[in-house]
Design a protein around this motif. Structure first.
Motif, PDB file in Angstrom:
ATOM      1  N   SER A 251       0.907  -1.228  -0.053  1.00 49.60           N
ATOM      2  CA  SER A 251      -0.026   0.100   0.014  1.00 49.60           C
ATOM      3  C   SER A 251       0.996   1.110  -0.004  1.00 49.60           C
ATOM      4  O   SER A 251       1.850   1.273   0.734  1.00 49.60           O
ATOM      5  N   LEU A 252       0.635   2.096  -1.069  1.00 49.44           N
ATOM      6  CA  LEU A 252       1.623   3.191  -1.105  1.00 49.44           C
ATOM      7  C   LEU A 252       1.018   4.657  -0.811  1.00 49.44           C
ATOM      8  O   LEU A 252       1.633   5.605  -0.670  1.00 49.44           O
ATOM      9  N   GLY A 253      -0.359   4.564  -0.687  1.00 52.84           N
ATOM     10  CA  GLY A 253      -1.095   6.094  -0.343  1.00 52.84           C
ATOM     11  C   GLY A 253      -2.580   6.129  -0.449  1.00 52.84           C
ATOM     12  O   GLY A 253      -3.060   4.916  -0.512  1.00 52.84           O
ATOM     13  N   PHE A 254      -3.146   7.261  -0.482  1.00 51.03           N
ATOM     14  CA  PHE A 254      -4.264   7.360  -0.521  1.00 51.03           C
ATOM     15  C   PHE A 254      -4.500   9.055  -1.289  1.00 51.03           C
ATOM     16  O   PHE A 254      -3.709   9.697  -1.157  1.00 51.03           O
ATOM     17  N   ALA A 255      -5.578   9.050  -2.260  1.00 51.34           N
ATOM     18  CA  ALA A 255      -5.779  10.227  -2.905  1.00 51.34           C
ATOM     19  C   ALA A 255      -7.127  10.334  -3.442  1.00 51.34           C
ATOM     20  O   ALA A 255      -7.894   9.506  -3.718  1.00 51.34           O
ATOM     21  N   HIS A 256      -7.522  11.738  -3.155  1.00 52.58           N
ATOM     22  CA  HIS A 256      -8.966  12.107  -3.808  1.00 52.58           C
ATOM     23  C   HIS A 256      -8.648  12.601  -5.351  1.00 52.58           C
ATOM     24  O   HIS A 256      -7.647  13.258  -5.510  1.00 52.58           O
ATOM     25  N   PRO A 257      -9.141  12.158  -6.323  1.00 54.72           N
ATOM     26  CA  PRO A 257      -8.665  12.551  -7.759  1.00 54.72           C
ATOM     27  C   PRO A 257      -8.959  13.984  -8.014  1.00 54.72           C
ATOM     28  O   PRO A 257      -8.110  14.594  -8.822  1.00 54.72           O
ATOM     29  N   ASP A 258      -9.891  14.572  -7.318  1.00 59.97           N
ATOM     30  CA  ASP A 258      -9.966  16.022  -7.524  1.00 59.97           C
ATOM     31  C   ASP A 258      -9.283  16.873  -6.617  1.00 59.97           C
ATOM     32  O   ASP A 258      -9.476  18.227  -6.470  1.00 59.97           O
ATOM     33  N   HIS A 259      -8.195  16.730  -5.904  1.00 57.98           N
ATOM     34  CA  HIS A 259      -7.428  17.455  -4.950  1.00 57.98           C
ATOM     35  C   HIS A 259      -6.200  17.562  -5.330  1.00 57.98           C
ATOM     36  O   HIS A 259      -5.612  16.447  -5.791  1.00 57.98           O
ATOM     37  N   HIS A 260      -5.419  18.341  -4.811  1.00 55.37           N
ATOM     38  CA  HIS A 260      -4.052  18.666  -5.569  1.00 55.37           C
ATOM     39  C   HIS A 260      -3.014  18.041  -4.541  1.00 55.37           C
ATOM     40  O   HIS A 260      -1.673  17.970  -4.749  1.00 55.37           O
ATOM     41  N   LYS A 261      -3.467  17.343  -3.134  1.00 55.06           N
ATOM     42  CA  LYS A 261      -2.527  16.646  -2.277  1.00 55.06           C
ATOM     43  C   LYS A 261      -2.913  15.178  -2.262  1.00 55.06           C
ATOM     44  O   LYS A 261      -3.968  14.982  -2.855  1.00 55.06           O
ATOM     45  N   MET A 262      -2.020  14.504  -1.625  1.00 57.43           N
ATOM     46  CA  MET A 262      -2.276  13.147  -1.382  1.00 57.43           C
ATOM     47  C   MET A 262      -1.439  12.694  -0.226  1.00 57.43           C
ATOM     48  O   MET A 262      -0.684  13.291   0.129  1.00 57.43           O
ATOM     49  N   ASP A 263      -1.700  11.248   0.272  1.00 56.98           N
ATOM     50  CA  ASP A 263      -0.893  10.723   1.403  1.00 56.98           C
ATOM     51  C   ASP A 263      -0.048   9.840   0.806  1.00 56.98           C
ATOM     52  O   ASP A 263      -0.611   9.131  -0.217  1.00 56.98           O
ATOM     53  N   LEU A 264       0.982   9.579   1.183  1.00 54.92           N
ATOM     54  CA  LEU A 264       1.887   8.689   0.994  1.00 54.92           C
ATOM     55  C   LEU A 264       1.944   7.773   2.220  1.00 54.92           C
ATOM     56  O   LEU A 264       2.068   8.441   3.444  1.00 54.92           O
ATOM     57  N   THR A 265       2.001   6.610   2.339  1.00 61.30           N
ATOM     58  CA  THR A 265       2.293   5.679   3.357  1.00 61.30           C
ATOM     59  C   THR A 265       3.927   5.932   3.912  1.00 61.30           C
ATOM     60  O   THR A 265       4.870   5.678   3.317  1.00 61.30           O
ATOM     61  N   VAL A 266       3.864   6.077   5.383  1.00 59.60           N
ATOM     62  CA  VAL A 266       5.311   6.340   5.885  1.00 59.60           C
ATOM     63  C   VAL A 266       6.011   5.325   5.773  1.00 59.60           C
ATOM     64  O   VAL A 266       7.176   5.163   5.665  1.00 59.60           O
ATOM     65  N   ALA A 267       5.495   4.082   5.871  1.00 58.45           N
ATOM     66  CA  ALA A 267       6.199   2.801   5.958  1.00 58.45           C
ATOM     67  C   ALA A 267       6.835   2.577   4.429  1.00 58.45           C
ATOM     68  O   ALA A 267       8.034   1.711   4.241  1.00 58.45           O
ATOM     69  N   SER A 268       6.403   3.205   3.388  1.00 54.03           N
ATOM     70  CA  SER A 268       6.830   2.951   2.015  1.00 54.03           C
ATOM     71  C   SER A 268       8.254   3.848   1.684  1.00 54.03           C
ATOM     72  O   SER A 268       8.896   3.538   0.800  1.00 54.03           O
TER      73      SER A 268
END
Length: 147
Positions: free
Chosen positions: A78-95
């Motif tokens: 698992s590398l992250g999470f993102a809303h497609p219409d937002h300019h930011k995203m989350d990356l998993t710390v452990a990656s």
């Protein structure tokens, strides 16, 4: 001033570099993250999508009508999470190759938090590189135990 950091999946197929400004991270406890990761919570850091350079585009799972999750289809990381219409995203710390920089600054999705897993101070601890059964398995495989 931002630092460039690198990370990727367990098998190495997906690699990224990203500009990181701070050390802030957070734990998400929502049921979607729990189910997506098979864990009681997941640590994320929030970044600008435009600051992430993927060496190989990750696979994406549309985990809901409003969001997607980058991952590696080969190893399942698992590398992250993102809303497609937002300019930011989350990356998993452990990656990240070196996740030690990040510090938790908050919790999200607390309605699904498993509080018993938050403070494990005082429980017995064992190092993987000192567990003989595991060391022997790696030796029989003919490869070195990962660091």
């Amino acid at each position: 001033m931002a630092d460039q950091m690198t990370g990727g999946c367990m098998c190495g197929r997906i690699r990224y570099s990203v500009n990181i400004d701070g050390n802030d991270a957070y734990l998400c406890h929502c049921r979607m993250c729990q189910r997506a990761t098979g864990s009681v919570s997941i640590a994320f850091t929030n970044v600008k999508k435009s600051d992430v350079a993927w060496e190989h585009e990750p696979d994406w799972y549309e985990s809901s009508p409003i969001a997607g999750r980058p991952y590696c289809r080969e190893c399942g990381t698992s590398l992250g999470f993102a809303h497609p219409d937002h300019h930011k995203m989350d990356l998993t710390v452990a990656s990240f190759d070196d996740p030690s920089r990040f510090r938790p600054t908050g919790h999200f999705g607390v309605e699904s938090m498993h509080r018993a897993w938050l403070n494990t101070e005082g429980l017995p601890e064992q190092r993987a590189d000192e567990y003989q059964v595991l060391i022997d398995r790696w030796a029989r495989s003919g490869t070195e135990m990962p660091a």
